[in-house]
Design a protein around this motif. Structure first.
Motif, short mmCIF file in Angstrom:
data_model
loop_
_atom_site.label_atom_id
_atom_site.label_comp_id
_atom_site.label_asym_id
_atom_site.label_seq_id
_atom_site.Cartn_x
_atom_site.Cartn_y
_atom_site.Cartn_z
N VAL A 32 -5.90 15.59 2.98
CA VAL A 32 -6.49 15.41 1.66
C VAL A 32 -5.93 14.15 1.02
CG1 VAL A 32 -6.82 16.39 -0.64
CG2 VAL A 32 -6.76 17.90 1.35
N VAL A 33 -6.80 13.29 0.52
CA VAL A 33 -6.39 12.15 -0.29
C VAL A 33 -6.74 12.48 -1.73
CG1 VAL A 33 -6.66 9.68 -0.72
CG2 VAL A 33 -6.79 10.55 1.62
N MET A 34 -5.76 12.36 -2.63
CA MET A 34 -5.93 12.74 -4.02
C MET A 34 -5.77 11.54 -4.93
SD MET A 34 -3.49 16.09 -4.29
CE MET A 34 -3.64 17.51 -3.23
N LYS A 35 -6.57 11.48 -5.95
CA LYS A 35 -6.46 10.41 -6.95
C LYS A 35 -6.10 11.03 -8.31
CE LYS A 35 -7.01 7.08 -9.84
NZ LYS A 35 -8.11 7.24 -10.74
N PHE A 36 -5.04 10.51 -8.92
CA PHE A 36 -4.64 10.89 -10.27
C PHE A 36 -4.71 9.66 -11.16
CE2 PHE A 36 -2.56 14.00 -7.54
CZ PHE A 36 -2.78 15.19 -8.21
N GLY A 37 -5.41 9.78 -12.25
CA GLY A 37 -5.53 8.63 -13.14
C GLY A 37 -5.67 9.06 -14.58
N GLY A 38 -5.73 8.07 -15.47
CA GLY A 38 -5.95 8.36 -16.88
C GLY A 38 -4.89 9.26 -17.46
N THR A 39 -5.34 10.34 -18.09
CA THR A 39 -4.41 11.26 -18.74
C THR A 39 -3.54 12.02 -17.75
OG1 THR A 39 -6.16 12.92 -18.81
CG2 THR A 39 -5.87 11.57 -20.77
N VAL A 61 -2.03 12.51 0.66
CA VAL A 61 -1.82 11.15 0.20
C VAL A 61 -2.22 11.10 -1.27
CG1 VAL A 61 -2.47 8.72 0.44
CG2 VAL A 61 -2.32 10.18 2.47
N LEU A 62 -1.35 10.54 -2.12
CA LEU A 62 -1.66 10.37 -3.53
C LEU A 62 -2.00 8.93 -3.83
CD1 LEU A 62 -0.16 13.14 -3.63
CD2 LEU A 62 0.77 12.43 -5.85
N VAL A 63 -3.03 8.73 -4.64
CA VAL A 63 -3.37 7.42 -5.18
C VAL A 63 -3.26 7.53 -6.69
CG1 VAL A 63 -5.14 5.64 -5.40
CG2 VAL A 63 -4.92 6.93 -3.27
N VAL A 64 -2.56 6.59 -7.33
CA VAL A 64 -2.28 6.74 -8.75
C VAL A 64 -2.67 5.50 -9.54
CG1 VAL A 64 -0.41 8.37 -8.35
CG2 VAL A 64 0.11 5.93 -8.50
N SER A 65 -3.04 5.74 -10.79
CA SER A 65 -3.35 4.66 -11.73
C SER A 65 -2.09 4.26 -12.48
CB SER A 65 -4.41 5.13 -12.72
OG SER A 65 -5.63 5.38 -12.08
N ALA A 66 -2.25 3.29 -13.37
CA ALA A 66 -1.14 2.87 -14.23
C ALA A 66 -0.86 3.95 -15.27
CB ALA A 66 -1.50 1.55 -14.92
N MET A 67 0.36 3.94 -15.78
CA MET A 67 0.77 4.89 -16.82
C MET A 67 0.25 4.41 -18.17
SD MET A 67 4.60 6.19 -17.73
CE MET A 67 4.86 7.65 -18.74
N ASN A 68 -0.42 5.31 -18.88
CA ASN A 68 -0.98 4.96 -20.18
C ASN A 68 -0.60 5.99 -21.22
OD1 ASN A 68 -2.38 2.63 -19.34
ND2 ASN A 68 -4.07 3.86 -18.57
N THR A 81 -7.45 -7.46 -6.98
CA THR A 81 -7.81 -6.18 -7.59
C THR A 81 -9.27 -5.89 -7.29
OG1 THR A 81 -8.37 -7.24 -9.71
CG2 THR A 81 -6.12 -6.42 -9.44
N LEU A 82 -9.61 -4.59 -7.36
CA LEU A 82 -10.92 -4.13 -6.91
C LEU A 82 -11.93 -3.99 -8.04
CD1 LEU A 82 -9.72 -1.39 -4.41
CD2 LEU A 82 -10.49 -3.69 -3.87
N GLY A 83 -11.57 -4.41 -9.24
CA GLY A 83 -12.52 -4.36 -10.35
C GLY A 83 -12.53 -3.02 -11.03
N ARG A 84 -13.51 -2.87 -11.95
CA ARG A 84 -13.61 -1.66 -12.76
C ARG A 84 -13.74 -0.43 -11.86
NH1 ARG A 84 -18.16 -0.57 -17.46
NH2 ARG A 84 -17.34 1.44 -18.16
N GLY A 85 -12.96 0.62 -12.18
CA GLY A 85 -12.96 1.81 -11.34
C GLY A 85 -12.23 1.62 -10.04
N GLY A 86 -11.40 0.58 -9.98
CA GLY A 86 -10.75 0.22 -8.72
C GLY A 86 -9.79 1.26 -8.19
N SER A 87 -9.17 2.05 -9.06
CA SER A 87 -8.25 3.07 -8.57
C SER A 87 -9.00 4.18 -7.85
CB SER A 87 -7.42 3.63 -9.74
OG SER A 87 -6.51 2.67 -10.21
#
Length: 465
Positions: free
Chosen positions: A3-10, A35-42, A208-214
């Protein structure tokens, strides 16, 4: 299962949120390769990527200390979370790493200020730093929760072209590089924490991959790793049948097909963008939308199978302009449609909807309101001779809202359109234009902006969604 997981935003915006991410990762790791994929901390008052981009632009205008001025706040935000989540040893290492990254960008800012120019390549360095910082923080948090986690920059995994700011992945090279790096870690039961949003050229230059890149990063890795499923963790239980702000009774849908998801995303739903998940669609890898803060909910699964039901969801795009081109001379005028849409393309506008009656005396299409003026100007230039000959007599523009009714089960089912039109008639909503594709997955309607919300509610009620 892999499983590849994406965590982003909140999901990664605070120590409490990251603690929840760590809990999910630990529980998932018991059963799966993860595998985790993460966005920037906001944080609410400090959005990492926006702050860094603003500092880069300030440097281009001569403020070489802009990054150095915000660096302490960014460092403090990350280290405050680390203190609550990671071991003292990891905190010490993390602080050294983050300081080094921020110092590098501070020095780069001063160089940019001297040159007076911010290149797309340099901007990508600023844009991607938030993900690099947060991947290290989250890996430390996972180690604090008992997992053998390792932070990895996607520059080591995702190979792209050199279109800085909106790079395109080179999938064959990415597959080779990502599998060589990640497969041994997964076999060894380690948990890679990968930066979203960024990649690198064949020469190793960050992009960078542009908008929605994460999200895109997650789907790329899911595809090249042949994941069994890819999970996108958000702050909702799944994909809803309508905007809950308009329709309080909107429900979470159990299952959607890839095509249904694509239609909903195109027409305003807060779902994954079709381009973002295209690598997964091509390899028919199932996608789940789940809630970070309610992980017990199964969420929505998106796959090749549409599930049951006719109409499934109602979405809306607001701030749209409907442009109508008409005149008696358009009847049988060969090539006029190509000229109209060629002019719109030259204006840089994207057609959201197209409708034409069989009389051929008018054609109408919808574009974003911000693009309408440029589209009309280009049309008037293209059709100047036709106006002189009175073949074309008017170009009209009205503000509108597009309503889209989506569902694979509508295909071949009699009475669906009548049910939609009847519900709007009962609600007193006037339909300005209609369009339906040959797949029958989507019936799109144009209504006045003042009637858009009621149109969504009426259709939702009609199908008991």
């Amino acid at each position: 299962m892999r499983v590849v997981m994406k965590f982003g935003g909140t999901s990664v915006g605070s120590a409490a949120a990251i603690r929840q991410v760590a809990k999910i990762a630990v529980e998932s790791h018991h059963e799966h390769e993860v595998v985790l994929v993460v966005s920037a901390m906001n944080a609410p008052d400090l959005r990492t990527t926006d702050t860094l981009i603003a500092a880069a632009k300030a440097a281009a205008e001569g403020d070489g200390d802009a990054t150095a001025e915000v660096a302490p706040r960014l460092l403090a935000m990350h280290m405050e979370a680390a203190a609550a989540l990671a071991t003292p040893s990891d905190c010490a290492t993390l602080e050294v790493d983050l300081r080094s990254m921020l110092d590098y960008l501070s020095n780069l800012s001063r160089s940019i200020a001297i040159l007076g120019e911010l290149t797309p390549r340099a901007l990508d360095l600023f844009s991607g730093l938030g993900e690099r910082m947060n991947a290290r923080l989250i890996a430390a948090a996972l180690r604090g929760a008992g997992l053998d986690a390792l932070a990895l920059d996607a520059t080591e995994l995702i190979v792209t072209d050199d279109r800085f700011g909106m790079a395109t992945p080179l999938m064959n090279e990415t597959r080779e590089q990502a599998r060589a790096c990640l497969q041994p870690l997964l076999i060894g039961r380690q948990v890679p924490v990968v930066t979203g949003f960024i990649g690198a050229t064949k020469a190793g230059v960050p992009t960078t991959l542009g908008r929605g890149g994460s999200d895109y990063s997650c789907s790329i890795l899911g595809a090249v790793l042949d994941a069994d499923e890819v999970w996108f963790w958000k702050e909702v239980d799944g994909v809803l049948s309508a905007n809950p702000k308009l329709v309080p009774e909107a429900r979470t849908m159990e299952r959607l097909s890839y095509s249904e998801m694509g239609e909903m995303a195109y027409y305003g739903a807060n779902v994954l963008h079709p381009k973002t998940v295209q690598p997964l669609v091509q390899r028919r890898i199932p996608i789940r939308i789940r809630n970070t803060f309610n992980p017990a909910h199964p969420g929505t699964i998106i796959s090749a199978e549409p599930g049951s039901g006719t109409a499934k969801a109602v979405t809306a795009i607001k701030d749209v302009s409907l442009i109508t081109v008409g005149g008696p001379g358009m009847l049988g005028l060969t090539g006029v449609a190509a000229r109209i849409f060629g002019a719109v393309a030259r204006a840089g506008s994207n057609n959201l909807l197209i409708s034409q009656a069989s009389s051929e005396q008018s054609v109408c299409f919808a574009v974003a309101r911000t693009e309408a003026a440029a589209a009309v100007a280009e049309l008037r230039a293209e059709l100047a001779n036709d106006f002189s000959a009175h073949d074309v007599e008017h170009i009209g523009v009205i503000e509108c809202t597009i309503i889209a009714v989506v569902g694979s089960g509508m295909r071949g089912t009699p009475g669906i359109a009548g049910r939609i039109f009847g519900s709007l008639g009962d609600a007193g909503v006037n339909i300005i234009a209609v369009a339906q594709g040959s797949t029958e997955n989507n019936i799109s309607l144009v209504v006045a902006p003042s009637e858009g919300d009621e149109a969504v509610r009426a259709i939702h009620r009609s199908f008991s969604l």
